[in-house]
Design a protein around this motif. Structure first.
Motif, mmCIF file in Angstrom:
data_model
loop_
_atom_site.group_PDB
_atom_site.id
_atom_site.type_symbol
_atom_site.label_atom_id
_atom_site.label_comp_id
_atom_site.label_asym_id
_atom_site.label_seq_id
_atom_site.Cartn_x
_atom_site.Cartn_y
_atom_site.Cartn_z
ATOM 1 N N ARG A 20 43.996 41.316 -54.299
ATOM 2 C CA ARG A 20 44.014 39.896 -53.933
ATOM 3 C C ARG A 20 44.129 39.742 -52.415
ATOM 4 O O ARG A 20 43.394 38.977 -51.801
ATOM 5 N N VAL A 21 45.018 40.506 -51.802
ATOM 6 C CA VAL A 21 45.187 40.450 -50.352
ATOM 7 C C VAL A 21 43.893 40.867 -49.648
ATOM 8 O O VAL A 21 43.470 40.218 -48.674
ATOM 9 N N ILE A 22 43.267 41.921 -50.130
ATOM 10 C CA ILE A 22 42.011 42.383 -49.512
ATOM 11 C C ILE A 22 40.955 41.290 -49.601
ATOM 12 O O ILE A 22 40.268 40.992 -48.610
ATOM 13 N N ARG A 23 40.793 40.673 -50.757
ATOM 14 C CA ARG A 23 39.798 39.604 -50.911
ATOM 15 C C ARG A 23 40.104 38.409 -50.018
ATOM 16 O O ARG A 23 39.230 37.897 -49.330
ATOM 17 N N GLU A 24 41.374 37.959 -50.055
ATOM 18 C CA GLU A 24 41.746 36.724 -49.369
ATOM 19 C C GLU A 24 41.906 36.873 -47.858
ATOM 20 O O GLU A 24 41.582 35.949 -47.110
ATOM 21 N N ARG A 25 42.407 37.996 -47.393
ATOM 22 C CA ARG A 25 42.740 38.119 -45.974
ATOM 23 C C ARG A 25 41.799 39.013 -45.178
ATOM 24 O O ARG A 25 41.753 38.909 -43.957
ATOM 25 N N TYR A 26 41.108 39.910 -45.868
ATOM 26 C CA TYR A 26 40.229 40.838 -45.153
ATOM 27 C C TYR A 26 38.759 40.503 -45.387
ATOM 28 O O TYR A 26 38.049 40.158 -44.446
ATOM 29 N N LEU A 27 38.315 40.582 -46.635
ATOM 30 C CA LEU A 27 36.890 40.400 -46.899
ATOM 31 C C LEU A 27 36.416 38.987 -46.588
ATOM 32 O O LEU A 27 35.304 38.804 -46.098
ATOM 33 N N SER A 57 38.368 48.501 -39.905
ATOM 34 C CA SER A 57 39.401 48.474 -38.873
ATOM 35 C C SER A 57 39.955 47.071 -38.633
ATOM 36 O O SER A 57 40.850 46.889 -37.799
ATOM 37 N N PHE A 58 39.450 46.087 -39.363
ATOM 38 C CA PHE A 58 39.864 44.688 -39.187
ATOM 39 C C PHE A 58 41.325 44.483 -39.572
ATOM 40 O O PHE A 58 41.800 44.997 -40.585
ATOM 41 N N ARG A 59 42.037 43.726 -38.749
ATOM 42 C CA ARG A 59 43.414 43.288 -39.010
ATOM 43 C C ARG A 59 43.378 41.762 -38.997
ATOM 44 O O ARG A 59 42.904 41.170 -38.036
ATOM 45 N N TYR A 60 43.897 41.127 -40.022
ATOM 46 C CA TYR A 60 43.810 39.667 -40.101
ATOM 47 C C TYR A 60 44.818 38.962 -39.200
ATOM 48 O O TYR A 60 44.702 37.754 -38.980
ATOM 49 N N ALA A 61 45.774 39.701 -38.665
ATOM 50 C CA ALA A 61 46.744 39.128 -37.725
ATOM 51 C C ALA A 61 47.370 40.267 -36.929
ATOM 52 O O ALA A 61 47.401 41.409 -37.390
ATOM 53 N N PRO A 62 47.876 39.963 -35.732
ATOM 54 C CA PRO A 62 48.554 41.001 -34.941
ATOM 55 C C PRO A 62 49.737 41.581 -35.731
ATOM 56 O O PRO A 62 50.477 40.855 -36.391
ATOM 57 N N TRP A 79 48.494 45.549 -41.006
ATOM 58 C CA TRP A 79 47.699 46.758 -41.203
ATOM 59 C C TRP A 79 46.215 46.431 -41.197
ATOM 60 O O TRP A 79 45.798 45.345 -41.611
ATOM 61 N N SER A 80 45.425 47.418 -40.796
ATOM 62 C CA SER A 80 43.970 47.303 -40.932
ATOM 63 C C SER A 80 43.615 47.486 -42.403
ATOM 64 O O SER A 80 44.444 47.963 -43.201
ATOM 65 N N LEU A 81 42.398 47.142 -42.750
ATOM 66 C CA LEU A 81 41.939 47.364 -44.125
ATOM 67 C C LEU A 81 42.044 48.845 -44.474
ATOM 68 O O LEU A 81 42.482 49.200 -45.570
ATOM 69 N N LYS A 82 41.691 49.724 -43.549
ATOM 70 C CA LYS A 82 41.810 51.165 -43.793
ATOM 71 C C LYS A 82 43.259 51.545 -44.092
ATOM 72 O O LYS A 82 43.524 52.353 -44.983
ATOM 73 N N GLU A 83 44.186 50.970 -43.349
ATOM 74 C CA GLU A 83 45.594 51.274 -43.573
ATOM 75 C C GLU A 83 46.073 50.753 -44.924
ATOM 76 O O GLU A 83 46.872 51.409 -45.590
ATOM 77 N N VAL A 84 45.567 49.596 -45.335
ATOM 78 C CA VAL A 84 45.918 49.076 -46.663
ATOM 79 C C VAL A 84 45.436 50.044 -47.737
ATOM 80 O O VAL A 84 46.172 50.367 -48.679
ATOM 81 N N LEU A 85 44.204 50.527 -47.611
ATOM 82 C CA LEU A 85 43.655 51.462 -48.604
ATOM 83 C C LEU A 85 44.460 52.760 -48.620
ATOM 84 O O LEU A 85 44.770 53.301 -49.683
ATOM 85 N N GLY A 86 44.814 53.263 -47.449
ATOM 86 C CA GLY A 86 45.628 54.471 -47.382
ATOM 87 C C GLY A 86 47.002 54.247 -47.995
ATOM 88 O O GLY A 86 47.517 55.104 -48.725
#
Length: 176
Positions: free
Chosen positions: A165-172, A52-57, A60-67
């Protein structure tokens, strides 16, 4: 087919170029298989809360990126099917923002979204593995631009490379 050449820039709309350019020349289908395995491995230790993490207001959340990734691959794979089969019907665009807003991905379990992405990829691979050689170069009208089947396959691979790349750099990197 394993050494499928990259599409020429005349085979897709310019906004797809960023995705196509991320994909290395050659082994496209093998890359798509590897991506699926890498995605599952990359996400296996992510918790429900981290999903459910969002890297900025407003992001999208990580879940939303995956969807979004699963939805986009479905759309691109459908377009690829139509083009590869020789259908000349104009295929419309779609709003990724509307798709995410209408999906409630944050209410779905993270493990479901990870599995859904894998299932969509298996479906795409099944389509690609059954395509005759001549189908890869067929072109159709995708959102007003003449687009080849192979370009759509490269867009699918490049879209995932971009989001990995976005998931690694901004979420994980932020949740670990």
């Amino acid at each position: 087919m394993s050494m499928l050449r990259k599409p020429e820039s005349s085979e897709y709309a310019s906004h797809f170029g960023a995705y196509v350019n991320l994909v290395p020349e050659g082994r496209l289908v093998e890359l798509l298989v590897e991506q699926s395995e890498q995605m599952k491995s990359m996400l296996e230790r992510v918790t429900e809360e981290q999903g459910s993490f969002r890297y900025a207001p407003g992001k999208w959340s990580l879940k939303e990126v995956l969807g979004h990734m699963a939805d986009t691959e479905r759309v691109m794979s459908y377009r690829l099917l139509r083009v590869a089969r020789g259908d000349q019907t104009m295929l419309p665009g779609f709003s990724e923002e509307a798709f995410v807003a209408g999906a409630s991905f944050d209410q779905q379990p993270l493990k479901y979204l990870i599995e859904e992405l894998a299932v969509v990829r298996r479906s795409t691979l099944s389509l690609l593995n059954g395509m005759p050689v001549e189908a890869w170069l067929r072109k159709g009208n995708v959102n007003g631009a003449e687009t080849s089947a192979r370009a759509l396959a490269y867009v699918i691979a490049g879209h995932e490379l971009h989001h990995c790349r976005v998931i690694r750099e901004r979420y994980l990197s932020a949740v670990r």
